[in-house]
Design a protein around this motif. Sequence first.
Motif, mmCIF file in Angstrom:
data_model
loop_
_atom_site.group_PDB
_atom_site.id
_atom_site.type_symbol
_atom_site.label_atom_id
_atom_site.label_comp_id
_atom_site.label_asym_id
_atom_site.label_seq_id
_atom_site.Cartn_x
_atom_site.Cartn_y
_atom_site.Cartn_z
ATOM 1 N N GLU A 134 6.991 4.074 -4.741
ATOM 2 C CA GLU A 134 6.184 2.863 -4.788
ATOM 3 C C GLU A 134 7.026 1.659 -5.229
ATOM 4 N N ARG A 135 7.908 1.859 -6.198
ATOM 5 C CA ARG A 135 8.780 0.757 -6.625
ATOM 6 C C ARG A 135 9.683 0.308 -5.477
ATOM 7 N N HIS A 149 10.832 -9.432 1.373
ATOM 8 C CA HIS A 149 10.471 -10.051 2.657
ATOM 9 C C HIS A 149 9.223 -10.923 2.551
ATOM 10 N N GLY A 150 8.724 -11.126 1.339
ATOM 11 C CA GLY A 150 7.535 -11.966 1.155
ATOM 12 C C GLY A 150 6.322 -11.419 1.873
ATOM 13 N N ALA A 151 6.176 -10.091 1.885
ATOM 14 C CA ALA A 151 5.105 -9.446 2.640
ATOM 15 C C ALA A 151 4.043 -8.857 1.717
ATOM 16 N N LYS A 152 2.857 -8.672 2.268
ATOM 17 C CA LYS A 152 1.764 -8.024 1.552
ATOM 18 C C LYS A 152 1.625 -6.552 1.935
ATOM 19 N N VAL A 153 2.055 -6.227 3.145
ATOM 20 C CA VAL A 153 1.905 -4.865 3.666
ATOM 21 C C VAL A 153 3.223 -4.433 4.301
ATOM 22 N N ALA A 154 3.664 -3.219 3.984
ATOM 23 C CA ALA A 154 4.780 -2.603 4.708
ATOM 24 C C ALA A 154 4.189 -1.573 5.660
ATOM 25 N N LEU A 190 3.209 11.457 12.609
ATOM 26 C CA LEU A 190 2.453 11.201 13.837
ATOM 27 C C LEU A 190 1.519 9.996 13.768
ATOM 28 N N GLY A 191 1.448 9.344 12.624
ATOM 29 C CA GLY A 191 0.576 8.183 12.494
ATOM 30 C C GLY A 191 1.352 6.940 12.120
ATOM 31 N N LEU A 192 0.614 5.897 11.828
ATOM 32 C CA LEU A 192 1.185 4.643 11.325
ATOM 33 C C LEU A 192 0.783 4.511 9.867
ATOM 34 N N ASP A 193 1.755 4.301 8.981
ATOM 35 C CA ASP A 193 1.469 4.090 7.569
ATOM 36 C C ASP A 193 1.422 2.602 7.252
ATOM 37 N N LEU A 194 0.432 2.216 6.454
ATOM 38 C CA LEU A 194 0.288 0.833 5.992
ATOM 39 C C LEU A 194 0.290 0.883 4.470
ATOM 40 N N TRP A 195 1.386 0.421 3.857
ATOM 41 C CA TRP A 195 1.603 0.557 2.415
ATOM 42 C C TRP A 195 1.098 -0.686 1.698
ATOM 43 N N ILE A 196 0.053 -0.498 0.904
ATOM 44 C CA ILE A 196 -0.585 -1.589 0.169
ATOM 45 C C ILE A 196 -1.331 -0.947 -1.003
ATOM 46 N N ALA A 197 -1.790 -1.745 -1.945
ATOM 47 C CA ALA A 197 -2.308 -1.242 -3.214
ATOM 48 C C ALA A 197 -3.543 -0.356 -3.073
ATOM 49 N N ALA A 198 -3.711 0.539 -4.037
ATOM 50 C CA ALA A 198 -4.932 1.337 -4.143
ATOM 51 C C ALA A 198 -6.147 0.423 -4.266
ATOM 52 N N GLU A 199 -7.268 0.897 -3.775
ATOM 53 C CA GLU A 199 -8.557 0.188 -3.744
ATOM 54 C C GLU A 199 -8.616 -0.882 -2.649
ATOM 55 N N SER A 237 -3.051 9.919 -7.715
ATOM 56 C CA SER A 237 -3.750 11.039 -8.353
ATOM 57 C C SER A 237 -4.677 11.775 -7.398
ATOM 58 N N VAL A 238 -5.046 11.134 -6.278
ATOM 59 C CA VAL A 238 -5.973 11.763 -5.329
ATOM 60 C C VAL A 238 -5.444 11.794 -3.899
ATOM 61 N N ASN A 239 -4.379 11.043 -3.601
ATOM 62 C CA ASN A 239 -3.983 10.847 -2.197
ATOM 63 C C ASN A 239 -2.847 11.747 -1.737
ATOM 64 N N GLY A 240 -2.628 12.871 -2.421
ATOM 65 C CA GLY A 240 -1.538 13.756 -2.049
ATOM 66 C C GLY A 240 -0.264 13.479 -2.799
ATOM 67 N N ASP A 241 -0.344 12.610 -3.811
ATOM 68 C CA ASP A 241 0.796 12.190 -4.641
ATOM 69 C C ASP A 241 1.790 11.341 -3.860
ATOM 70 N N TYR A 242 1.265 10.273 -3.271
ATOM 71 C CA TYR A 242 2.082 9.277 -2.583
ATOM 72 C C TYR A 242 1.859 7.901 -3.210
ATOM 73 N N ALA A 243 2.783 6.988 -2.952
ATOM 74 C CA ALA A 243 2.480 5.585 -3.199
ATOM 75 C C ALA A 243 1.258 5.228 -2.354
ATOM 76 N N PRO A 244 0.372 4.353 -2.848
ATOM 77 C CA PRO A 244 -0.850 4.052 -2.096
ATOM 78 C C PRO A 244 -0.557 3.523 -0.695
ATOM 79 N N HIS A 245 -1.252 4.075 0.276
ATOM 80 C CA HIS A 245 -1.109 3.618 1.656
ATOM 81 C C HIS A 245 -2.205 4.232 2.511
ATOM 82 N N LEU A 246 -2.385 3.668 3.690
ATOM 83 C CA LEU A 246 -3.286 4.219 4.695
ATOM 84 C C LEU A 246 -2.470 4.905 5.772
ATOM 85 N N HIS A 247 -2.817 6.148 6.055
ATOM 86 C CA HIS A 247 -2.287 6.838 7.234
ATOM 87 C C HIS A 247 -3.323 6.660 8.330
ATOM 88 N N PHE A 248 -2.951 5.951 9.400
ATOM 89 C CA PHE A 248 -3.855 5.675 10.515
ATOM 90 C C PHE A 248 -3.305 6.363 11.754
#
Length: 230
Positions: free
Chosen positions: A54-55, A64-69, A99-108, A180-191
């Motif tokens: 996550e760091r 890169h001045g971005a909100k989402v990786a 096999l998906g696209l990950d979108l890395w952004i904060a929990a919640e 704590s609930v997402n499989g022990d990853y930095a917060p992100h969406l797997h789409f």
Amino acid sequence: MANKVFSQLLRELGKQSLYVLHPTISKSDYVSLDLSKFNKVLNTIDISSSETLERYINSHKKKHGAKVAFGGYLETRNIYQRSTYFKDATPETERNIHLGLDLWIAAETPVFTPLDAEVHSFKNNTNFGDYGPTIILKHTIDDIEFYTLYGHLSLASIENLKVGQTFTKGEQIATLGDSSVNGDYAPHLHFQIIKDMQDFVGDYPGVCSKKDLEFYKGNCLDPEILLRLE
């Protein structure tokens, strides 16, 4: 459904303004991220630690001045080696191709459906390194059915959900979970886009082996076709 017809349908849909994160996050707020085994920087940090990863991701976004990786479709990754859920005896059968696209952004962070949908299934996939809470939506366009999968969600996202429940395009369906609930990853969406669910319920492989890659490339097309982030 022929792959050519399916691909053309997704390309046509992708011409619309589709999103899975809030539309106020503009495309200029996204930055691509390489988490493949070819990224030599990852060899110098402990990517088995969700906090360390996550760091690294937050540093990349800040630079890169971005909100989402985002990124990861068909990326061969070493991160799955930390989990026996993906390991196998030989390099050919080890599951390490994403096999998906990950979108890395904060929990919640809220998650939205890009298209009208109904809930196909949902489940908390609790293996170490797995999706954690997961929602699969079914979409029907011009008599063609296909599915989208949303992994690494919060527990609250599936607490009051019902199979067959409908959502309209752009409606919030979930929020992201933390490590704590997402499989022990930095917060992100797997789409992930899925053509044939193959009788899976609440789950579908998001990582495959080299041996099975050709099948999954045909059954799980690049989510960029819909979201067009680049």
